[in-house]
Scaffold this motif. Structure first.
Motif, PDB file in Angstrom:
ATOM      1  N   PHE A  47      87.653  58.783  46.356  1.00 48.35           N
ATOM      2  CA  PHE A  47      86.960  58.998  47.625  1.00 48.35           C
ATOM      3  C   PHE A  47      86.399  60.417  47.665  1.00 48.35           C
ATOM      4  CE2 PHE A  47      90.076  55.703  48.304  1.00 48.35           C
ATOM      5  CZ  PHE A  47      89.374  54.742  49.012  1.00 48.35           C
ATOM      6  N   GLY A  48      85.298  60.580  48.405  1.00 46.83           N
ATOM      7  CA  GLY A  48      84.663  61.881  48.534  1.00 46.83           C
ATOM      8  C   GLY A  48      84.225  62.125  49.964  1.00 46.83           C
ATOM      9  N   VAL A  49      83.908  63.378  50.263  1.00 43.81           N
ATOM     10  CA  VAL A  49      83.544  63.770  51.618  1.00 43.81           C
ATOM     11  C   VAL A  49      82.199  64.494  51.580  1.00 43.81           C
ATOM     12  CG1 VAL A  49      84.253  65.035  53.679  1.00 43.81           C
ATOM     13  CG2 VAL A  49      85.991  64.028  52.175  1.00 43.81           C
ATOM     14  N   PHE A  50      81.258  64.041  52.416  1.00 42.56           N
ATOM     15  CA  PHE A  50      79.970  64.713  52.534  1.00 42.56           C
ATOM     16  C   PHE A  50      80.121  66.018  53.314  1.00 42.56           C
ATOM     17  CE2 PHE A  50      77.981  60.386  51.918  1.00 42.56           C
ATOM     18  CZ  PHE A  50      77.387  60.716  50.709  1.00 42.56           C
ATOM     19  N   SER A  51      79.087  66.823  53.286  1.00 46.42           N
ATOM     20  CA  SER A  51      79.115  68.123  53.976  1.00 46.42           C
ATOM     21  C   SER A  51      79.280  67.974  55.481  1.00 46.42           C
ATOM     22  CB  SER A  51      77.841  68.918  53.665  1.00 46.42           C
ATOM     23  OG  SER A  51      76.684  68.187  54.050  1.00 46.42           O
ATOM     24  N   ASN A  52      78.938  66.801  56.026  1.00 49.19           N
ATOM     25  CA  ASN A  52      79.094  66.582  57.473  1.00 49.19           C
ATOM     26  C   ASN A  52      80.473  66.036  57.842  1.00 49.19           C
ATOM     27  OD1 ASN A  52      78.989  63.963  56.565  1.00 49.19           O
ATOM     28  ND2 ASN A  52      77.269  63.332  57.856  1.00 49.19           N
ATOM     29  N   GLY A  53      81.375  65.982  56.860  1.00 44.24           N
ATOM     30  CA  GLY A  53      82.726  65.528  57.124  1.00 44.24           C
ATOM     31  C   GLY A  53      82.947  64.040  56.976  1.00 44.24           C
ATOM     32  N   HIS A  54      81.901  63.293  56.634  1.00 41.91           N
ATOM     33  CA  HIS A  54      81.995  61.835  56.533  1.00 41.91           C
ATOM     34  C   HIS A  54      82.592  61.443  55.187  1.00 41.91           C
ATOM     35  CE1 HIS A  54      79.823  57.963  58.066  1.00 41.91           C
ATOM     36  NE2 HIS A  54      81.136  57.835  57.979  1.00 41.91           N
ATOM     37  N   LEU A  55      83.577  60.558  55.204  1.00 39.14           N
ATOM     38  CA  LEU A  55      84.248  60.115  53.980  1.00 39.14           C
ATOM     39  C   LEU A  55      83.579  58.866  53.417  1.00 39.14           C
ATOM     40  CD1 LEU A  55      87.931  60.107  53.110  1.00 39.14           C
ATOM     41  CD2 LEU A  55      86.801  57.876  53.101  1.00 39.14           C
ATOM     42  N   PHE A  56      83.374  58.873  52.092  1.00 41.22           N
ATOM     43  CA  PHE A  56      82.736  57.755  51.399  1.00 41.22           C
ATOM     44  C   PHE A  56      83.531  57.416  50.155  1.00 41.22           C
ATOM     45  CE2 PHE A  56      79.401  58.382  54.258  1.00 41.22           C
ATOM     46  CZ  PHE A  56      78.354  57.494  54.041  1.00 41.22           C
ATOM     47  N   ILE A  57      83.227  56.267  49.565  1.00 40.88           N
ATOM     48  CA  ILE A  57      83.789  55.899  48.266  1.00 40.88           C
ATOM     49  C   ILE A  57      82.963  56.612  47.197  1.00 40.88           C
ATOM     50  CG2 ILE A  57      84.239  54.021  46.640  1.00 40.88           C
ATOM     51  CD1 ILE A  57      84.613  52.185  49.063  1.00 40.88           C
ATOM     52  N   ARG A  58      83.549  57.545  46.526  1.00 37.89           N
ATOM     53  CA  ARG A  58      82.838  58.391  45.558  1.00 37.89           C
ATOM     54  C   ARG A  58      82.719  57.726  44.189  1.00 37.89           C
ATOM     55  NH1 ARG A  58      84.197  63.311  42.335  1.00 37.89           N
ATOM     56  NH2 ARG A  58      82.531  64.833  42.654  1.00 37.89           N
ATOM     57  N   ASP A  59      83.733  56.964  43.822  1.00 33.74           N
ATOM     58  CA  ASP A  59      83.758  56.287  42.523  1.00 33.74           C
ATOM     59  C   ASP A  59      84.072  54.810  42.753  1.00 33.74           C
ATOM     60  OD1 ASP A  59      84.112  55.342  39.979  1.00 33.74           O
ATOM     61  OD2 ASP A  59      85.799  56.653  39.466  1.00 33.74           O
ATOM     62  N   ALA A  60      83.066  53.962  42.565  1.00 33.86           N
ATOM     63  CA  ALA A  60      83.229  52.525  42.828  1.00 33.86           C
ATOM     64  C   ALA A  60      83.565  51.733  41.572  1.00 33.86           C
ATOM     65  CB  ALA A  60      81.943  51.971  43.455  1.00 33.86           C
ATOM     66  N   SER A  61      83.878  52.412  40.476  1.00 34.27           N
ATOM     67  CA  SER A  61      84.067  51.727  39.198  1.00 34.27           C
ATOM     68  C   SER A  61      85.290  50.815  39.191  1.00 34.27           C
ATOM     69  CB  SER A  61      84.187  52.750  38.067  1.00 34.27           C
ATOM     70  OG  SER A  61      85.317  53.593  38.253  1.00 34.27           O
ATOM     71  N   THR A  62      86.270  51.078  40.076  1.00 33.80           N
ATOM     72  CA  THR A  62      87.481  50.254  40.093  1.00 33.80           C
ATOM     73  C   THR A  62      87.494  49.262  41.257  1.00 33.80           C
ATOM     74  OG1 THR A  62      88.710  51.902  41.396  1.00 33.80           O
ATOM     75  CG2 THR A  62      88.811  52.093  38.998  1.00 33.80           C
ATOM     76  N   LEU A  63      86.336  49.008  41.840  1.00 36.39           N
ATOM     77  CA  LEU A  63      86.242  48.065  42.954  1.00 36.39           C
ATOM     78  C   LEU A  63      86.013  46.640  42.453  1.00 36.39           C
ATOM     79  CD1 LEU A  63      84.138  49.527  45.928  1.00 36.39           C
ATOM     80  CD2 LEU A  63      86.488  48.678  45.975  1.00 36.39           C
ATOM     81  N   GLY A  64      86.866  45.745  42.899  1.00 43.11           N
ATOM     82  CA  GLY A  64      86.650  44.330  42.658  1.00 43.11           C
ATOM     83  C   GLY A  64      86.084  43.671  43.905  1.00 43.11           C
ATOM     84  N   ILE A  65      85.428  42.537  43.737  1.00 42.85           N
ATOM     85  CA  ILE A  65      84.816  41.838  44.878  1.00 42.85           C
ATOM     86  C   ILE A  65      85.167  40.355  44.818  1.00 42.85           C
ATOM     87  CG2 ILE A  65      82.673  41.257  46.067  1.00 42.85           C
ATOM     88  CD1 ILE A  65      81.388  43.691  44.871  1.00 42.85           C
ATOM     89  N   ILE A  66      85.647  39.847  45.923  1.00 41.84           N
ATOM     90  CA  ILE A  66      85.888  38.412  46.067  1.00 41.84           C
ATOM     91  C   ILE A  66      84.997  37.895  47.197  1.00 41.84           C
ATOM     92  CG2 ILE A  66      87.586  36.654  46.705  1.00 41.84           C
ATOM     93  CD1 ILE A  66      89.719  38.362  45.391  1.00 41.84           C
ATOM     94  N   ASP A  67      84.254  36.851  46.914  1.00 42.70           N
ATOM     95  CA  ASP A  67      83.347  36.273  47.901  1.00 42.70           C
ATOM     96  C   ASP A  67      84.130  35.312  48.787  1.00 42.70           C
ATOM     97  OD1 ASP A  67      81.340  34.977  49.318  1.00 42.70           O
ATOM     98  OD2 ASP A  67      79.933  35.034  47.640  1.00 42.70           O
ATOM     99  N   LYS A  68      84.363  35.715  50.026  1.00 47.80           N
ATOM    100  CA  LYS A  68      85.144  34.879  50.952  1.00 47.80           C
ATOM    101  C   LYS A  68      84.332  33.679  51.433  1.00 47.80           C
ATOM    102  CE  LYS A  68      87.426  37.389  54.042  1.00 47.80           C
ATOM    103  NZ  LYS A  68      87.682  38.477  55.018  1.00 47.80           N
ATOM    104  N   GLU A  69      83.021  33.729  51.236  1.00 51.14           N
ATOM    105  CA  GLU A  69      82.161  32.634  51.683  1.00 51.14           C
ATOM    106  C   GLU A  69      82.017  31.555  50.626  1.00 51.14           C
ATOM    107  OE1 GLU A  69      77.497  32.524  52.844  1.00 51.14           O
ATOM    108  OE2 GLU A  69      78.742  33.813  54.099  1.00 51.14           O
ATOM    109  N   GLU A  70      81.797  31.963  49.372  1.00 51.59           N
ATOM    110  CA  GLU A  70      81.594  30.995  48.295  1.00 51.59           C
ATOM    111  C   GLU A  70      82.815  30.832  47.405  1.00 51.59           C
ATOM    112  OE1 GLU A  70      78.202  31.619  45.859  1.00 51.59           O
ATOM    113  OE2 GLU A  70      76.756  31.278  47.462  1.00 51.59           O
ATOM    114  N   GLY A  71      83.633  31.877  47.319  1.00 52.07           N
ATOM    115  CA  GLY A  71      84.747  31.845  46.389  1.00 52.07           C
ATOM    116  C   GLY A  71      84.286  32.150  44.976  1.00 52.07           C
TER     117      GLY A  71
END
Length: 430
Positions: A294-318
């Motif tokens: 995770f990372g933080v922008f200069s305005n204090g907002h937190l974001f996902i900085r490294d998405a390489s370990t993100l998995g995705i499951i489609d709850k609509e289609e499976g």
């Protein structure tokens, strides 16, 4: 000779001053030297194709932002020094500056999908396993593979074309997710189509290579920040370098003031909740988190900085692949990981999976010893309940809800939190 004829034709030749002016105007080399508008010659920055990874294309990420590099509209921080040297090529990431008008600059992150050592190792593996040589044309070797030949013939990106790839994003693929990848792939002109007709053979190889090595830039493209997704903005790629908006890693805030730590912890919990429940019915989960995830922008907002370990499951289609089909492996499956590594079953991922990981790895370091008793004791207790909740989903949810309620009044409302200031002054939400 023509120069003197030009000067002698002047009727004001008896004037020394006029003669001097005419002589300067007739002499191109002298005029260029005297002109105040002559361009200033500045040192040129030498980009090696090897540094950018362009020598490995089309086994690379893309070329959409190469012009920015060569026009010096993207500069590494070291370029601002008098030496004007490029940074070492073995680093995984660099801090840089980006401009659209050569006047205003903004910070960007310039990153490699993996370390140069791992890239070189993968390149060597391609040559030795496919062509039995130490060096080779990577593109020629990869084009000959059975998987890429299937990609060349395919009109649409289907689950069988990505089966066995190591990216967590593709372990449980749905057709809806794959269509989104093709439709929003930013390294080609936007066609808005789910069919791959607008992708050249080179485009297909670059997309396949990126998905095989690290899906981080693809996630930034298909879930852009302008639509409210918690990712930094994708600006483009050149060779094997990716350019995105700059954030400071969460580890830089472990020593932050209590009100800052409370604010970031609440944002972190909010992000994880949104990744589990969103309008598109995609469930995002992490396979690993650390202080750079995770990372933080200069305005204090937190974001996902490294998405390489993100998995995705489609709850609509499976998932369109059963777990057994994921065991198929080839050279694309092991460009950056051990080919023997086992896949996580799609059915084994729980909605509280990421919350438990964050409670174990990140929040204790961010919140440890920040507050007075008995508040700190309660925070530590909720974190422990969350971290121990592997078999108790309801217990995790309750602990996280109580932790959030405890942290809310510990935040402050001032200009340090520009992402919500001055709104926090006039809203009960904050």
């Amino acid at each position: 000779m023509g120069r003197w004829i030009c000067c002698l034709h002047s009727r004001a030749a008896d004037s020394l001053m006029l003669l001097l002016v005419l002589t300067l105007s007739c002499n191109p080399s002298t005029a260029a030297t005297a002109s105040p508008s002559a361009p200033h010659i500045k040192p040129s920055y030498s980009f090696g194709r090897t540094f950018l990874g362009l020598d490995k294309c089309n086994a690379c990420i893309g070329t959409s932002i190469c012009k920015k590099f060569f026009k010096e509209e993207i500069r590494f921080d070291t370029w601002l020094s008098s030496h004007l040297k490029l940074p070492p090529s073995y680093l995984l990431s660099y801090s840089g500056n980006y401009t659209d008008d050569a006047k205003s600059w903004r910070l960007v992150d310039i990153t490699r999908l993996t370390s140069k050592y791992q890239h070189d190792r993968a390149d060597k593996r391609i040559c030795t396993s496919l062509l039995k040589t130490k060096t080779c044309s990577l593109e020629r070797a990869l084009r000959r593979t059975r998987r890429f030949q299937k990609w060349l013939r395919a009109k649409r990106l289907t689950p069988d074309l990505v089966q066995g790839l190591s990216s967590p994003m593709l372990r449980c693929p749905s057709q809806r997710l794959l269509d989104r990848i093709v439709r929003r792939y930013a390294e080609v002109p936007d066609a808005g189509s789910i069919y791959m007709d607008h992708l050249t053979d080179q485009d297909k190889l670059r997309l396949l290579y990126t998905l095989s090595v690290n899906s981080h830039p693809i996630l930034l493209q298909i879930f852009p920040d302008v639509e409210g997704w918690p990712f930094p903005r994708y600006l483009g790629s050149c060779g094997r370098l990716v350019v995105s908006a700059s954030t400071r890693p969460l580890r830089d805030f472990y020593g932050a003031a209590p009100e800052v730590a409370a604010d970031l912890a609440l944002q972190l919990l909010t992000v994880l909740r949104s990744m589990g429940t969103n309008d598109l019915n995609y469930f995002f989960y992490f396979t690993h988190v650390d202080a750079g995830t995770f990372g933080v922008f200069s305005n204090g907002h937190l974001f996902i900085r490294d998405a390489s370990t993100l998995g995705i499951i489609d709850k609509e289609e499976g998932s369109q692949l059963i777990d057994g089909q994921q065991e198929y492996k080839d050279i694309f499956s092991c460009l950056t990981v051990d080919c023997q590594s086992a896949f996580v079953s799609c059915n084994s991922i729980r909605e509280q999976h990421s919350l438990v990981m964050v409670c174990q790895e990140l929040l204790p370091k961010l919140l440890k010893g920040k507050f007075l008793q008995p508040v700190q004791e309660k925070i530590d207790s909720f974190l422990q309940h969350c971290a121990d909740g592997l078999a108790d989903d309801q217990g995790v949810d309750e602990a996280v809800a109580k932790l959030a309620e405890l942290l809310k009044p510990l935040r402050s409302c001032d200009s340090r939190f520009a992402y919500r200031y001055p709104d926090c002054k006039y809203s009960d939400k904050y």
